[in-house]
Design an enzyme around this catalytic site. Structure first.
Site, PDB file in Angstrom:
ATOM      1  N   ASP A  83      57.144 -11.536 -22.756  1.00 12.61           N
ATOM      2  CA  ASP A  83      57.892 -12.787 -22.624  1.00 12.61           C
ATOM      3  C   ASP A  83      57.369 -13.867 -23.565  1.00 12.61           C
ATOM      4  O   ASP A  83      58.154 -14.595 -24.190  1.00 12.61           O
ATOM      5  CB  ASP A  83      57.834 -13.280 -21.177  1.00 12.61           C
ATOM      6  N   GLU A  97      68.170 -18.238 -25.808  1.00 16.92           N
ATOM      7  CA  GLU A  97      68.973 -17.065 -26.143  1.00 16.92           C
ATOM      8  C   GLU A  97      70.410 -17.257 -25.671  1.00 16.92           C
ATOM      9  O   GLU A  97      70.650 -17.793 -24.580  1.00 16.92           O
ATOM     10  CB  GLU A  97      68.382 -15.823 -25.482  1.00 16.92           C
ATOM     11  N   ASP A 114      62.214 -18.250 -23.196  1.00 16.73           N
ATOM     12  CA  ASP A 114      62.620 -16.888 -22.859  1.00 16.73           C
ATOM     13  C   ASP A 114      62.788 -16.803 -21.348  1.00 16.73           C
ATOM     14  O   ASP A 114      61.811 -16.944 -20.609  1.00 16.73           O
ATOM     15  CB  ASP A 114      61.570 -15.872 -23.327  1.00 16.73           C
TER      16      ASP A 114
END
Length: 383
Positions: free
Chosen positions: A360, A277, A183
């Site tokens: 996170d 991501e 992340d």
């Protein structure tokens, strides 16, 4: 596994070699712009563009018309035509925008020459280049592999660099049987699902005050040159200050790139499956409040490094869809908490299982689970 790998070194050309490099850069730019204009003109008249072969056939006549094109490396000029053709190919495949004319005011100027018949070779602490002969360079490591081409760049700081592209064999790294979710963020640069956190180096913020001070000086010297009606290339004080500013920018970039390489290499070495991501960084940069902080951390460059290093070393990078709610899902029970959309909420408690979460870390755990799920679906066909 055979891969294309680039080695970057700083060059230390003498005065004559610098002049010839600058001429080659200018000639390559001229040829690119010349055929781009012809390409656009032909398209307007016929509805069809040119191609590499037709442009290449016109080069001898162009050299007869402009004899100074004969002074520089002919392969470099040929390469600029090839680059134009490839740019149009990417444009028609909807990968990039249409090619634009190159300007001599661009911060970084470059040209590319291909390896053929031993015209590029590393000889001790020098490198042999077409038309230039032996050029001194900072040989920080050995160049292993079959030489393909070399790109010479002149940076705004006045330094010259060479990127040597080779085809070489890369051995896969040992399998660790470990997976992770990554992340990325602004407060912490990256958080892994095992709790490992990589701090944000804040490369720009460290030198921001110094950069602002030097840019103000540059602005004053620019105004002074205009008042004195001096061309900028003749204004010595302006040029000295321009180089100072360019070197600060270069230092910021070098520190950031070095950090990204170290972090990406460490992650790839320690994990077989890496979930990330699929962020739309270009759209995120439209947020005026966060654009500076987002551009400073270079998420896109970091992802590129992870992907090509994973490919080299036999690892797997899985991109998670941008609409996957990694921050909102409880990594323990799967409950979706809509309030976590707000970036200011760094710690939250799941209303369902009452598990406390760091924003996170929780997101990275969800990314890891989703990456493994996607891999399983791809392997077995189970939806």
């Amino acid at each position: 596994m055979l891969v294309n790998k680039a080695y970057k070194f700083r060059l230390y050309p003498n005065k004559e070699q610098q002049i010839l490099m600058n001429k080659t850069i200018g000639c390559s730019r001229f040829v690119f712009n010349h055929f781009l204009a012809k390409w656009n003109e032909t398209y307007k008249e016929t509805g069809k563009g040119l191609n590499y072969r037709s442009c290449s056939k016109q080069l001898p006549a162009l050299k007869q018309e402009y004899e100074w094109l004969k002074e520089v490396d002919s392969i470099a000029i040929q390469s600029s035509v090839k680059h134009l053709s490839e740019s149009f190919a990417r444009f028609f495949n909807k990968q990039t925008n249409a090619p634009r004319f190159k300007s001599k005011r661009n911060p970084t100027q470059s040209y590319t020459t291909k390896h053929t018949n031993g015209n590029i070779a590393v000889v001790g602490n020098t490198i042999k280049l077409p038309k230039l002969g032996l050029v001194k360079f900072a040989k920080s490591r050995e160049v292993d592999g079959r030489l393909l081409n070399a790109t010479i760049r002149r940076h705004p700081s006045g330094k010259y660099f060479i990127s040597i592209l080779v085809e070489t064999e890369v051995d896969s790294l040992p399998q660790t049987k470990q997976s992770t979710g990554v992340d990325v963020g602004i407060k912490a640069f990256a958080t892994l699902s095992d709790g490992t956190t990589y701090k944000n180096p804040r490369c720009l913020r460290r030198l921001e005050n110094k950069l602002e001070k030097e840019q103000r000086k540059l602005s004053r010297r620019y105004k002074q040159a205009k008042q004195d009606r001096k061309p900028l290339h003749e204004a010595k004080n302006y040029q000295k200050q321009r180089v100072k500013v360019a070197r600060i920018h270069e230092k910021i970039k070098n520190v950031r790139t070095d950090y990204l390489h170290k972090v990406s290499t460490e992650i790839v070495k320690n994990h077989d499956i890496i979930g990330i991501e699929d962020l739309q960084v270009a759209n995120m940069l439209k947020n005026k409040r966060l654009s500076k902080a987002i551009s400073e951390v270079s998420w896109s460059e970091f992802r590129t490094m992870l992907e090509y290093k994973a490919k080299w070393y036999g690892k797997e990078v899985v991109a998670i869809a941008k609409n996957f709610p990694s921050s909102q899902l409880c990594s323990h029970c799967g409950y979706r908490h809509p309030d976590v959309k707000h970036l200011a909420l760094r710690m939250w408690q799941c209303p369902s299982c009452h598990r406390a979460h760091d924003r996170d870390l929780n997101a990275s755990k969800n990314i890891e689970v989703e990456a493994i799920r996607l891999l399983t679906v791809g392997t077995t066909g189970i939806a």
